[in-house]
Structure formats: structure tokens, C-alpha cells
Design a protein around this motif. Structure first.
Motif, mmCIF file in Angstrom:
data_model
loop_
_atom_site.group_PDB
_atom_site.id
_atom_site.type_symbol
_atom_site.label_atom_id
_atom_site.label_comp_id
_atom_site.label_asym_id
_atom_site.label_seq_id
_atom_site.Cartn_x
_atom_site.Cartn_y
_atom_site.Cartn_z
ATOM 1 N N ARG A 245 0.835 -1.212 0.000
ATOM 2 C CA ARG A 245 0.000 0.000 0.000
ATOM 3 C C ARG A 245 0.865 1.256 0.000
ATOM 4 O O ARG A 245 0.583 2.230 -0.719
ATOM 5 C CB ARG A 245 -0.919 0.011 1.219
ATOM 6 N N LEU A 246 1.935 1.242 0.802
ATOM 7 C CA LEU A 246 2.850 2.389 0.844
ATOM 8 C C LEU A 246 3.520 2.596 -0.508
ATOM 9 O O LEU A 246 3.664 3.737 -0.977
ATOM 10 C CB LEU A 246 3.901 2.169 1.934
ATOM 11 N N ALA A 247 3.916 1.516 -1.162
ATOM 12 C CA ALA A 247 4.509 1.616 -2.495
ATOM 13 C C ALA A 247 3.517 2.219 -3.483
ATOM 14 O O ALA A 247 3.894 3.018 -4.354
ATOM 15 C CB ALA A 247 4.963 0.240 -2.970
ATOM 16 N N GLY A 248 2.249 1.846 -3.339
ATOM 17 C CA GLY A 248 1.215 2.399 -4.217
ATOM 18 C C GLY A 248 1.033 3.885 -4.018
ATOM 19 O O GLY A 248 0.904 4.646 -4.989
ATOM 20 N N GLU A 249 1.018 4.328 -2.753
ATOM 21 C CA GLU A 249 0.876 5.762 -2.477
ATOM 22 C C GLU A 249 2.083 6.537 -2.996
ATOM 23 O O GLU A 249 1.944 7.628 -3.558
ATOM 24 C CB GLU A 249 0.707 5.987 -0.974
ATOM 25 N N SER A 250 3.277 5.969 -2.812
ATOM 26 C CA SER A 250 4.487 6.624 -3.288
ATOM 27 C C SER A 250 4.479 6.748 -4.808
ATOM 28 O O SER A 250 4.799 7.810 -5.364
ATOM 29 C CB SER A 250 5.720 5.833 -2.831
ATOM 30 N N ALA A 251 4.091 5.681 -5.485
ATOM 31 C CA ALA A 251 4.057 5.700 -6.953
ATOM 32 C C ALA A 251 3.021 6.683 -7.476
ATOM 33 O O ALA A 251 3.258 7.408 -8.447
ATOM 34 C CB ALA A 251 3.770 4.298 -7.479
ATOM 35 N N ALA A 252 1.859 6.723 -6.818
ATOM 36 C CA ALA A 252 0.795 7.635 -7.249
ATOM 37 C C ALA A 252 1.227 9.085 -7.081
ATOM 38 O O ALA A 252 0.989 9.934 -7.959
ATOM 39 C CB ALA A 252 -0.476 7.363 -6.453
ATOM 40 N N ALA A 253 1.876 9.382 -5.950
ATOM 41 C CA ALA A 253 2.337 10.752 -5.714
ATOM 42 C C ALA A 253 3.397 11.160 -6.726
ATOM 43 O O ALA A 253 3.367 12.275 -7.272
ATOM 44 C CB ALA A 253 2.891 10.866 -4.294
ATOM 45 N N LEU A 254 4.338 10.262 -6.987
ATOM 46 C CA LEU A 254 5.402 10.572 -7.939
ATOM 47 C C LEU A 254 4.846 10.779 -9.337
ATOM 48 O O LEU A 254 5.249 11.705 -10.057
ATOM 49 C CB LEU A 254 6.435 9.449 -7.946
ATOM 50 N N ALA A 255 3.884 9.939 -9.734
ATOM 51 C CA ALA A 255 3.281 10.076 -11.068
ATOM 52 C C ALA A 255 2.541 11.397 -11.203
ATOM 53 O O ALA A 255 2.669 12.107 -12.214
ATOM 54 C CB ALA A 255 2.335 8.902 -11.331
ATOM 55 N N ALA A 256 1.754 11.756 -10.178
ATOM 56 C CA ALA A 256 0.985 13.002 -10.231
ATOM 57 C C ALA A 256 1.901 14.216 -10.225
ATOM 58 O O ALA A 256 1.703 15.164 -11.003
ATOM 59 C CB ALA A 256 0.022 13.058 -9.044
ATOM 60 N N ALA A 257 2.918 14.200 -9.365
ATOM 61 C CA ALA A 257 3.814 15.350 -9.248
ATOM 62 C C ALA A 257 4.661 15.556 -10.501
ATOM 63 O O ALA A 257 4.810 16.683 -10.990
ATOM 64 C CB ALA A 257 4.723 15.173 -8.030
ATOM 65 N N THR A 258 5.227 14.475 -11.030
ATOM 66 C CA THR A 258 6.076 14.607 -12.219
ATOM 67 C C THR A 258 5.264 14.958 -13.451
ATOM 68 O O THR A 258 5.746 15.663 -14.343
ATOM 69 C CB THR A 258 6.880 13.323 -12.466
ATOM 70 N N SER A 259 4.021 14.490 -13.510
ATOM 71 C CA SER A 259 3.161 14.857 -14.641
ATOM 72 C C SER A 259 2.849 16.349 -14.619
ATOM 73 O O SER A 259 2.879 17.022 -15.651
ATOM 74 C CB SER A 259 1.862 14.040 -14.592
ATOM 75 N N ALA A 260 2.563 16.881 -13.420
ATOM 76 C CA ALA A 260 2.295 18.311 -13.300
ATOM 77 C C ALA A 260 3.548 19.125 -13.617
ATOM 78 O O ALA A 260 3.469 20.161 -14.295
ATOM 79 C CB ALA A 260 1.809 18.626 -11.889
ATOM 80 N N ALA A 261 4.698 18.672 -13.130
ATOM 81 C CA ALA A 261 5.947 19.372 -13.422
ATOM 82 C C ALA A 261 6.236 19.383 -14.921
ATOM 83 O O ALA A 261 6.662 20.398 -15.480
ATOM 84 C CB ALA A 261 7.104 18.699 -12.671
ATOM 85 N N ASP A 262 5.973 18.266 -15.570
ATOM 86 C CA ASP A 262 6.176 18.174 -17.012
ATOM 87 C C ASP A 262 5.235 19.114 -17.760
ATOM 88 O O ASP A 262 5.632 19.754 -18.741
ATOM 89 C CB ASP A 262 5.956 16.730 -17.468
ATOM 90 N N ALA A 263 4.005 19.209 -17.279
ATOM 91 C CA ALA A 263 3.028 20.100 -17.919
ATOM 92 C C ALA A 263 3.484 21.554 -17.836
ATOM 93 O O ALA A 263 3.405 22.306 -18.815
ATOM 94 C CB ALA A 263 1.658 19.932 -17.268
ATOM 95 N N ILE A 264 3.982 21.966 -16.665
ATOM 96 C CA ILE A 264 4.446 23.344 -16.498
ATOM 97 C C ILE A 264 5.702 23.596 -17.327
ATOM 98 O O ILE A 264 5.835 24.631 -17.993
ATOM 99 C CB ILE A 264 4.724 23.638 -15.008
ATOM 100 N N ALA A 265 6.627 22.645 -17.303
ATOM 101 C CA ALA A 265 7.896 22.824 -18.013
ATOM 102 C C ALA A 265 7.707 22.956 -19.521
ATOM 103 O O ALA A 265 8.497 23.625 -20.198
ATOM 104 C CB ALA A 265 8.835 21.661 -17.708
ATOM 105 N N ASN A 266 6.644 22.343 -20.051
ATOM 106 C CA ASN A 266 6.428 22.340 -21.499
ATOM 107 C C ASN A 266 5.317 23.277 -21.970
ATOM 108 O O ASN A 266 5.108 23.405 -23.177
ATOM 109 C CB ASN A 266 6.113 20.916 -21.968
ATOM 110 N N ALA A 267 4.634 23.921 -21.029
ATOM 111 C CA ALA A 267 3.544 24.823 -21.408
ATOM 112 C C ALA A 267 4.077 26.228 -21.682
ATOM 113 O O ALA A 267 5.062 26.663 -21.081
ATOM 114 C CB ALA A 267 2.496 24.871 -20.301
ATOM 115 N N LYS A 268 3.421 26.928 -22.578
ATOM 116 C CA LYS A 268 3.801 28.306 -22.877
ATOM 117 C C LYS A 268 3.128 29.287 -21.928
ATOM 118 O O LYS A 268 3.532 30.445 -21.829
ATOM 119 C CB LYS A 268 3.442 28.643 -24.329
ATOM 120 N N SER A 269 2.085 28.828 -21.243
ATOM 121 C CA SER A 269 1.375 29.670 -20.290
ATOM 122 C C SER A 269 0.656 28.780 -19.285
ATOM 123 O O SER A 269 0.549 27.566 -19.479
ATOM 124 C CB SER A 269 0.364 30.575 -21.003
ATOM 125 N N PHE A 270 0.149 29.385 -18.216
ATOM 126 C CA PHE A 270 -0.610 28.633 -17.220
ATOM 127 C C PHE A 270 -2.043 28.463 -17.733
ATOM 128 O O PHE A 270 -2.971 29.156 -17.324
ATOM 129 C CB PHE A 270 -0.595 29.369 -15.880
#
Length: 354
Positions: A245-270
């Protein structure tokens, strides 16, 4: 991950490993580790990663900085690295040169607001400001009759009421009473307080994800060392279930956070896509901090709650980071408003494209 990302992260991790070992810090009651760590980080140009070269920074990309923040979370670093990076980013939006030394941003909550008086002075109160007591300068997003401006403020000009979050780090209340800024310039068109909160929220999401990775590693290692009833507790089905369960929470958090970071890094605006990604990441990572921290402590039993054990350095900071730049309940409400106003049919293609 690009080669430049690896260089930034490897540099940071080497510094953290040498000067921010969690057990060493946990045993240091005088905080003598902070100055050498900050000096090493500063000499490597990491606190001002997001400030361009011509504005006093090291000119790293957004992606570089986000990877660095995740690494900082894995070490539960208790210095204003993330806050100074965010302040440098905010100042750079208005082409303001970043000064040397620790910084943080104002406001740090969606509910607080700093205003610009008729003579250009700044007034307002901001609560829960991370590391305000340690900061030499504040990067301030302020509202005036002509719109939004970004200012650099000498921290000594503000009134600071000390406070601590649940991770025992400074979370202070800052009051500006007609304070004249060192520099103030108009914010670029489209940048507002919501965008600052989203950027801060993704910063915290990446740190939470990093802390959860370490909590999982610590818990797995402990379960393979702790013996009960003549066998390692990792052999018990209940413990295996909790670790999964802990591994699942860790993976979910990492996926959500890195996806958001990728969206900001590649977007031209908010845009709406960034809003969806960033708000969703803060919600999911905040939930994972609560669930994951609880599971890690359950695996450790009573020893995990003692101040002598390093687990609390991660679990308590992850819980504290939940509330910075808007709690999960705040962003859940705001996300609901966006869906209600725009409609799921219009927003779904943005989600599906990710």
C-alpha cells in the motif's frame, strides 16, 4: 531524464549525502549543519536555479529545478532551498535580479493578499510563510490599482511572528506595514496569485513524492531487519500488505507530481491543462502524505514515533507540506469550480492527452 537534469540532481544528491544525512541531522541539537549545507548549495548555484544568468541565477531549466526539488524531498531537507528557488522564479518573471542569500515568497496562501498603496508601499499580512524567519529577502506578488506587480522586499523591514509547522520548521506570519520595496515592477500579463500558488503547489508535490520514496525505502529496510517471533517482520502477510500500500501511495504521488511538473515545463502559459495537472497533483500528493505516512509508522510500530528515529523527519514534513500554497481541500473546491464552469466534456480531452 536529460543529461543536464542528471548533472543537476547528481550534484544536489552528493551535497545532500555529504552534508544533510538525516541521522546526523537528527542527532544535531544545535543545527550546526545548516550553514555548511546552505553554503555548499549556494556555491553550486542551486538555490537560484530558476533565475537566469543575467538576473543573478544559474539559468537552469524548469525541468532541472523540478528534478532537484524531488531530490530535496528524498532527503527531507530543512533549509529554504525550494522557497529561494520559487522566489528567484517569481522575481525573474518581472526581470528583477535575485540577491544572494535565503529568500521566500509572499503570500504563501491563496487566502492572503499583499496590496500596493498609492505611494508604492506594500501592506498586508501573510500567514504560514515557510522559512520567513530565515529569509533575507521576500519575493512579493502584490495587487494595486494598475494590476499585479512583483517586488523584492528586505525582510528586515517586515514584522515577523515566529511559528512552526508540524515538521518543526519555521512557518511564520509576515506583516508588511507600508514597506517600501527594494525594487518593484509590473508582473507579465496573465501572471496572478493563482499561478504562484500552483507553482508552489507543484513544488510541494514533488517534495512530498520524494519524502514518500524515502519513507518506503526506510520501511522496507526496517522490515527486513526487525525480527519478531523468530522471523523478519517482512515475512508477515500484514506487513507485506502495508508495504504494498505504501509503495502504491508513493508511486501515485510521484506520477501526479512529475506529470504536473512536465506540464508546467512544457507549457507556454498557465492554461487549463496546467491548472488541472497542478491542482490534481497537490490533491493527490497531499492525500498520499497522510496515508503513506500513517502506513510507514504502522510498519515501524512505536519506534517510528520517537524523536531519535529519522522517520518523523519525512512523515511530519510531508504532512506540513500539504497545507503550503493551498491545502488539498482548497484545490479540490477550485478544481470542482473549474469543471462546473467549463464542463467535463470540454476538459476531458486535456486529461486524456496526458
Amino acid at each position: 531524464m536529460a543529461e543536464s537534469d542528471n548533472i543537476v540532481v547528481e550534484t544536489a544528491e552528493k551535497i545532500f549525502a555529504d552534508l544533510a544525512d538525516p541521522q546526523t541531522i537528527n542527532n544535531d541539537k544545535t543545527n550546526s549543519w545548516q550553514a555548511p549545507l546552505w553554503q555548499a548549495l549556494s556555491e553550486a548555484g542551486l538555490p537560484l536555479s530558476w533565475a537566469p544568468d543575467d538576473l543573478g541565477g544559474s539559468g537552469a531549466s524548469l525541468a532541472d529545478g523540478f528534478a532537484l526539488l524531488n531530490a530535496a524531498g528524498r532527503f527531507a531537507v530543512a533549509v529554504p532551498l525550494a522557497e529561494t528557488m520559487l522566489a528567484g522564479w517569481l522575481l525573474a518573471q518581472a526581470k528583477i535580479t535575485s540577491p544572494e542569500g535565503e529568500m521566500t515568497v509572499l503570500p504563501a496562501s491563496p487566502k492572503d493578499r499583499i496590496t500596493i498603496d498609492a505611494d508604492g508601499a506594500l501592506s498586508g499580512r501573510s500567514r504560514g510563510v515557510p522559512f520567513a524567519k530565515a529569509a533575507k529577502h521576500f519575493a512579493v506578488l502584490a495587487h494595486g490599482k494598475d494590476g499585479v506587480s512583483i517586488a523584492l522586499v528586505d525582510a528586515s523591514k517586515a514584522r515577523i511572528e515566529s511559528g512552526l509547522n508540524v515538521g518543526y520548521d519555521h512557518s511564520d506570519t509576515v506583516t508588511l506595514d507600508r514597506v517600501q520595496p527594494v525594487t518593484i515592477k509590473a508582473a507579465p500579463k496573465g501572471l496572478d496569485q493563482t499561478h504562484l500558488m500552483l507553482m508552489g503547489g507543484v513544488t510541494r508535490s514533488l517534495q512530498i513524492a520524494g519524502a514518500l520514496e524515502s519513507m518506503l525505502d526506510i520501511s522496507v529496510r526496517y522490515s527486513n531487519e526487525r525480527v519478531a517471533f523468530e522471523k523478519k517482520i517482512s515475512k508477515f502477510q500484514a506487513v507485506q500488505h502495508n508495504l504494498a500500500r505504501l509503495a502504491g501511495e508513493s508511486a501515485a504521488a510521484l506520477a501526479a507530481a512529475t506529470s504536473a511538473a512536465d506540464a508546467i515545463a512544457n507549457a507556454k502559459s498557465f492554461n487549463d491543462e496546467v491548472y488541472l495537472e497542478a491542482a490534481s497533483a497537490k490533491i493527490r500528493c497531499a492525500e498520499a502524505a497522510e496515508k503513506g505516512g500513517g502506513i510507514a509508522h504502522q510498519v515501524h510500530g512505536a519506534i517510528g514515533f520517537t524523536m531519535e528515529h529519522i522517520l518523523h523527519r519525512y512523515s511530519l514534513r510531508a504532512l506540513a507540506w500539504r497545507d503550503d500554497f493551498g491545502s488539498e481541500s482548497h484545490w479540490a473546491v477550485e478544481l470542482g469550480k473549474l469543471v462546473a464552469s467549463r464542463g467535463a466534456d470540454e476538459l476531458w480531452p486535456l486529461v486524456a492527452s496526458r
